[in-house]
Design a protein around this motif. Structure first.
Motif, PDB file in Angstrom:
ATOM      1  N   ALA A 146       0.833  -1.206   0.000  1.00 16.00           N
ATOM      2  CA  ALA A 146       0.000   0.000   0.000  1.00 16.00           C
ATOM      3  C   ALA A 146       0.867   1.255   0.000  1.00 16.00           C
ATOM      4  O   ALA A 146       1.958   1.276   0.563  1.00 16.00           O
ATOM      5  CB  ALA A 146      -0.912  -0.004   1.223  1.00 16.00           C
ATOM      6  N   TYR A 147       0.356   2.306  -0.651  1.00 13.44           N
ATOM      7  CA  TYR A 147       1.008   3.614  -0.582  1.00 13.44           C
ATOM      8  C   TYR A 147      -0.061   4.695  -0.663  1.00 13.44           C
ATOM      9  O   TYR A 147      -1.227   4.420  -0.985  1.00 13.44           O
ATOM     10  CB  TYR A 147       2.055   3.774  -1.681  1.00 13.44           C
ATOM     11  N   THR A 148       0.317   5.915  -0.355  1.00 15.19           N
ATOM     12  CA  THR A 148      -0.596   7.050  -0.448  1.00 15.19           C
ATOM     13  C   THR A 148      -0.041   8.054  -1.454  1.00 15.19           C
ATOM     14  O   THR A 148       1.152   8.008  -1.782  1.00 15.19           O
ATOM     15  CB  THR A 148      -0.770   7.738   0.920  1.00 15.19           C
ATOM     16  N   PRO A 149      -0.882   8.959  -1.957  1.00 22.14           N
ATOM     17  CA  PRO A 149      -0.409   9.898  -2.987  1.00 22.14           C
ATOM     18  C   PRO A 149       0.760  10.773  -2.545  1.00 22.14           C
ATOM     19  O   PRO A 149       1.539  11.236  -3.386  1.00 22.14           O
ATOM     20  CB  PRO A 149      -1.652  10.750  -3.281  1.00 22.14           C
ATOM     21  N   TYR A 150       0.882  10.995  -1.221  1.00 19.48           N
ATOM     22  CA  TYR A 150       1.930  11.911  -0.752  1.00 19.48           C
ATOM     23  C   TYR A 150       2.878  11.231   0.237  1.00 19.48           C
ATOM     24  O   TYR A 150       3.389  11.866   1.154  1.00 19.48           O
ATOM     25  CB  TYR A 150       1.291  13.157  -0.130  1.00 19.48           C
ATOM     26  N   CYS A 151       3.101   9.948   0.010  1.00 18.91           N
ATOM     27  CA  CYS A 151       4.088   9.248   0.827  1.00 18.91           C
ATOM     28  C   CYS A 151       5.479   9.777   0.468  1.00 18.91           C
ATOM     29  O   CYS A 151       5.644  10.459  -0.554  1.00 18.91           O
ATOM     30  CB  CYS A 151       4.003   7.744   0.576  1.00 18.91           C
ATOM     31  N   PRO A 152       6.510   9.513   1.290  1.00 15.26           N
ATOM     32  CA  PRO A 152       7.864   9.986   0.955  1.00 15.26           C
ATOM     33  C   PRO A 152       8.285   9.541  -0.442  1.00 15.26           C
ATOM     34  O   PRO A 152       8.214   8.365  -0.781  1.00 15.26           O
ATOM     35  CB  PRO A 152       8.733   9.329   2.033  1.00 15.26           C
TER      36      PRO A 152
END
Length: 231
Positions: A146-152
């Protein structure tokens, strides 16, 4: 025996001397010594043969099979690893290697593996709890993260220029073509719109709108069903 000559003979096999030098009870030499020196009855030079063996990997050749389902592989001929043997003449001075001369190489060539690769597209139905019955043409086992649009390291935009969000996924384009619609159990339908430096092979990153839902998904093994972009 000349004391200087005796000292030189104790540390080196090559000696310059202006006068004859007695090197042992059975031999006398003078000038530049290039032959093996005998101390007592034992030569300080020895020669031996060294063989260096290395494997030669075999290649895999694929033959298309239009009668077999896409992705199915059948080994038609087993491959065999080849070998290379390189022979050297090694010269030793008091047990220490001082020179190595290549003599010859013997090669047993590898035998290629022949694999039949299915190319026939077969569509199948996939009942899903939220998206009804879907049709897919290929399924792969993958590891999803999983990841988010503004992950590092993320910019909020995908590789193809769209806005990242739920329904976006990142793939290895050599495995799944960009633009392909996919179905992932527990996640739903997503589109291959993004890539990533750490995504190689059967890896897929699925986008979530926030950290909480991303953490719940985490990293897991899953099946990925390809819904479009069949060959």
């Amino acid at each position: 025996m000349n004391l200087l000559a005796a000292a030189l003979l104790s540390v080196s096999p090559f000696v310059f001397a202006k006068t004859p030098v007695e090197t042992s009870p059975i031999r006398e030499v003078s000038g530049f010594i290039s032959a093996p020196i005998i101390i007592g009855m034992e030569s300080v030079f020895t020669e031996e043969e060294d063989v260096v063996t290395a494997d030669i990997p075999y290649e895999t050749e694929y033959e298309e099979n239009k009668e077999e389902e896409y992705g199915r592989e059948l080994i038609l001929k087993e491959g065999k690893t080849g070998t290379s043997q390189r022979y050297f003449k090694v010269t030793l001075w008091r047990g220490e290697e001082i020179s190595r001369e290549f003599i010859r190489e013997e090669i047993e060539p590898p035998v290629s593996e022949i694999v039949s690769l299915g190319t026939k597209i077969v569509w199948r139905d996939l009942p899903t709890p939220d998206d009804g019955v879907l049709s897919y043409w290929y399924k792969i086992s993958a590891t999803s993260t999983a990841y988010t649009p503004y992950c590092p390291g993320c910019s909020g935009r995908t590789f193809t220029g769209s806005t990242a969000g739920r329904g976006s996924c990142a793939v290895d384009p050599s495995v799944i073509k960009l633009g392909t619609k996919l179905y992932i159990p527990g996640y739903g339908i997503c589109k291959a719109e993004d890539t990533g430096g750490a995504i190689r092979g059967n890896e897929i990153d699925v986008c979530f709108p926030d950290d909480e839902t991303a953490v719940r998904w985490g990293r897991r093994s899953t099946e990925v069903y390809l819904l479009t972009n069949n060959p």
